[in-house]
Design a protein around this motif. Structure first.
Motif, PDB file in Angstrom:
ATOM      1  N   GLY A   8      -7.896 -13.609  -6.852  1.00 22.99           N
ATOM      2  CA  GLY A   8      -8.853 -14.158  -5.983  1.00 22.99           C
ATOM      3  C   GLY A   8      -8.083 -13.466  -4.472  1.00 22.99           C
ATOM      4  O   GLY A   8      -8.907 -13.747  -3.452  1.00 22.99           O
ATOM      5  N   LYS A   9      -7.044 -13.024  -4.472  1.00 27.57           N
ATOM      6  CA  LYS A   9      -6.387 -12.692  -3.076  1.00 27.57           C
ATOM      7  C   LYS A   9      -6.574 -11.040  -2.912  1.00 27.57           C
ATOM      8  O   LYS A   9      -6.639 -10.480  -3.950  1.00 27.57           O
ATOM      9  N   SER A  10      -6.947 -10.781  -1.981  1.00 20.39           N
ATOM     10  CA  SER A  10      -7.035  -9.265  -1.527  1.00 20.39           C
ATOM     11  C   SER A  10      -5.907  -8.644  -1.619  1.00 20.39           C
ATOM     12  O   SER A  10      -4.618  -9.354  -1.529  1.00 20.39           O
ATOM     13  N   LEU A  11      -5.688  -7.468  -1.762  1.00 21.43           N
ATOM     14  CA  LEU A  11      -4.401  -6.682  -1.964  1.00 21.43           C
ATOM     15  C   LEU A  11      -3.724  -6.697  -0.655  1.00 21.43           C
ATOM     16  O   LEU A  11      -2.411  -6.798  -0.745  1.00 21.43           O
ATOM     17  N   GLU A  12      -4.530  -6.814   0.394  1.00 17.59           N
ATOM     18  CA  GLU A  12      -3.873  -6.938   1.921  1.00 17.59           C
ATOM     19  C   GLU A  12      -3.379  -8.236   1.870  1.00 17.59           C
ATOM     20  O   GLU A  12      -2.071  -8.538   2.671  1.00 17.59           O
ATOM     21  N   ASP A  13      -3.915  -9.328   1.520  1.00 12.36           N
ATOM     22  CA  ASP A  13      -3.276 -10.704   1.530  1.00 12.36           C
ATOM     23  C   ASP A  13      -2.063 -10.803   0.611  1.00 12.36           C
ATOM     24  O   ASP A  13      -1.168 -11.449   1.103  1.00 12.36           O
ATOM     25  N   ILE A  14      -1.961 -10.187  -0.465  1.00 17.57           N
ATOM     26  CA  ILE A  14      -0.777 -10.149  -1.246  1.00 17.57           C
ATOM     27  C   ILE A  14       0.216  -9.517  -0.548  1.00 17.57           C
ATOM     28  O   ILE A  14       1.516  -9.860  -0.392  1.00 17.57           O
ATOM     29  N   GLU A  15       0.096  -8.479   0.036  1.00 13.13           N
ATOM     30  CA  GLU A  15       0.956  -7.829   0.827  1.00 13.13           C
ATOM     31  C   GLU A  15       1.512  -8.628   2.085  1.00 13.13           C
ATOM     32  O   GLU A  15       2.954  -8.441   2.068  1.00 13.13           O
ATOM     33  N   LEU A  60       0.830  -1.327   0.099  1.00 15.90           N
ATOM     34  CA  LEU A  60      -0.069   0.043   0.089  1.00 15.90           C
ATOM     35  C   LEU A  60       0.910   1.222   0.110  1.00 15.90           C
ATOM     36  O   LEU A  60       0.675   2.125  -0.807  1.00 15.90           O
ATOM     37  N   ASN A  61       1.631   1.516   1.074  1.00 13.83           N
ATOM     38  CA  ASN A  61       2.297   2.835   0.987  1.00 13.83           C
ATOM     39  C   ASN A  61       3.529   3.028  -0.123  1.00 13.83           C
ATOM     40  O   ASN A  61       3.981   4.128  -0.187  1.00 13.83           O
TER      41      ASN A  61
END
Ligand code: BGC
Length: 460
Positions: A441-448, A378-379
């Motif tokens: 299928g993964k959220s951006l948060e899961d990927i991070e 994200l950042n």
């Protein structure tokens, strides 16, 4: 304070992806307009070449500079800025009085195109839910291919018609003002990305936006999504340093995918195929524009297929499929053009190129852009997608600069450059196999979180 959004979800994604249309239009329009500008301003071939490539220089700069700004000021404000640059560049190129003013106008347009290409993928990825992120991200490429097609159609429509006493090429370039205006109005109405809002501590606004975006998805849970985003935003921030530590794999993937997307040679077809057919197969010049329209239609229709399949198959599988189709089609194209006379190979070449475009359009075309929007933490997402996008423009510049020279060095035998592209298509398969993570299928948060976890494991 919670803001109400006046746009429907469909309209949000439509306007969000509109930068793609201008990207496609502004890069596609010049193939038809440049010979007319060349004669009108009595330019040398080198000057005309520079008018074509100046947009690519502007785009590399635009792409690189926009990311850090978008991490600071938000995606929406920068989209508004990009749309103003689009308006300015389109207007200036329409009224340009000579070589220098045209180059200035094209560089301004380039800045806008580069900015849009770095902003839009990340913005769309941040608005989408995990299950539809592939297809919603593909809207960027869909708009892009539609923009290219529109450019070819506008070339065809305006050619030779000096409406109201204004030269045809001025109409061709000026017609970009319409989508630019649409983007400007759209960008003002668009919501800010909920991820960016969380990053800036504006939780209420983020919540309201997520509720609007998910209102038509029955099993969505925007509150849980918000919690996950907040959780990830609490991670210690290393700023740009992260790009060299735990986010380094993302940088490698973004740069590798983007270089390869260009080095498989797609823009030798998109920008130069009519010229190739005139030079290599002695086609009459009047056929050139029809070849362009044919390519534009195949490219756009195949991207619709991509849109339909994107969330049903793993991104890696689709990319590998695309690499195989491209390698086989242009591999055969090279062999037949090296071994048979041009009188026999023209039609098979057109068919093989259509298959090659299919291979690209269902896979590498859209997925390269989808991936750079989703693989960065994200950042540093803004700056990360800037780096990916700039790699794309630099790769594009290299292929566009050297293609015609390469063709000439093989005595205008199209087999030569396409043999080089075949090698890159084969490499692209292995790059995906060994370097690219699966993100469907993964959220951006899961990927991070996965990326942070893999890094910590390696460190310990
Ligand atoms: C590429 C462009 C190309 C277009 C063709 C995009 O994904 O980045 O360089 O012109 O696809 O459809």
């Amino acid at each position: 304070m919670q803001k109400k959004h006046s746009l429907s979800t469909g309209a949000i994604f439509f306007f969000g992806a509109l930068g793609g249309l201008l990207f496609g239009f502004d890069t596609g329009i010049i193939s038809g307009a440049s010979p007319l500008i060349e004669t009108n301003f009595s330019l040398s071939v080198a000057q005309t070449g520079f008018i074509t490539s100046s947009v690519l220089i502007g785009s590399s700069v635009g792409a690189l500079s926009i990311g850090p700004l978008s991490d600071k000021f938000g995606r929406k404000k920068l989209l508004i800025l990009a749309s103003i640059l689009f308006l300015l560049g389109s207007g200036l190129s329409m009224v340009a009085g000579g070589f220098t003013s045209m180059v200035v106008a094209r560089i301004v347009l380039g800045l806008a195109v580069g900015a849009a290409s770095a902003l839009t993928p990340a913005y769309l990825a941040e608005l989408a839910d995990a299950d539809h992120r592939g297809s919603l991200g593909t809207m960027f490429q869909l708009m892009l291919t539609f923009g290219i097609l529109m450019a070819y159609v506008s070339n065809l429509g305006f050619l030779g018609h000096n409406l109201l006493g204004v030269r045809d090429w001025r109409w061709m370039l000026g017609s970009a003002l319409i989508p630019a205006l649409l983007l400007f109005v759209g960008a003002i109405l668009l919501p800010e990305s909920p991820r960016f809002l969380v990053e800036k501590g504006k939780l209420d606004e983020a919540k309201a936006t997520l509720h609007v975006l998910r209102k038509n998805i029955p099993d969505a849970d925007p509150d849980k999504e918000l919690e996950d985003i907040v959780e990830v935003s609490k991670q210690p921030k290393g700023g740009i340093k992260e790009l060299f530590t735990f986010a380094r794999p993302a940088v490698i993937v973004a740069v590798g995918i983007m270089f390869l997307q260009q080095l498989v040679g797609i823009n030798s077809v998109i920008y130069f195929l009519p010229q190739v057919f005139i030079k290599a197969f002695k086609f009459p010049e009047s056929n050139a524009i029809w070849i362009s329209v044919f390519i534009g239609v195949v490219n756009f229709v195949c991207t619709i297929i991509a849109y339909k399949i994107m969330d049903r198959f793993d991104r890696k599988k689709i990319l590998e499929f695309g690499s195989i189709i491209m390698a086989i089609s242009i591999g055969i194209l090279s062999v037949i053009n090296f071994t048979m006379p041009v009188t026999v190979t023209a039609i098979p070449t057109i068919i093989l190129i259509a298959i090659y475009i299919f291979g690209f359009a269902v896979s590498w075309g859209p997925i390269a852009w989808v991936l750079i929007g989703e693989i960065f933490p994200l950042n540093v997402r803004g700056i990360g997608s800037s780096i990916g996008s700039a790699a794309n423009w630099i790769g594009n510049f290299i292929v566009s600069q050297f293609f015609l020279t390469l063709l000439a060095s093989f005595n205008n035998n199209i087999g030569g450059p396409f043999a080089v592209f075949t090698v890159f298509a084969i490499l692209s398969y292995f790059f995906v196999k060994y370097y690219v993570p699966e993100t469907r299928g993964k959220s951006l948060e899961d990927i991070e979180m996965q990326m942070r976890h893999d890094h910590d494991e390696k460190e310990s």
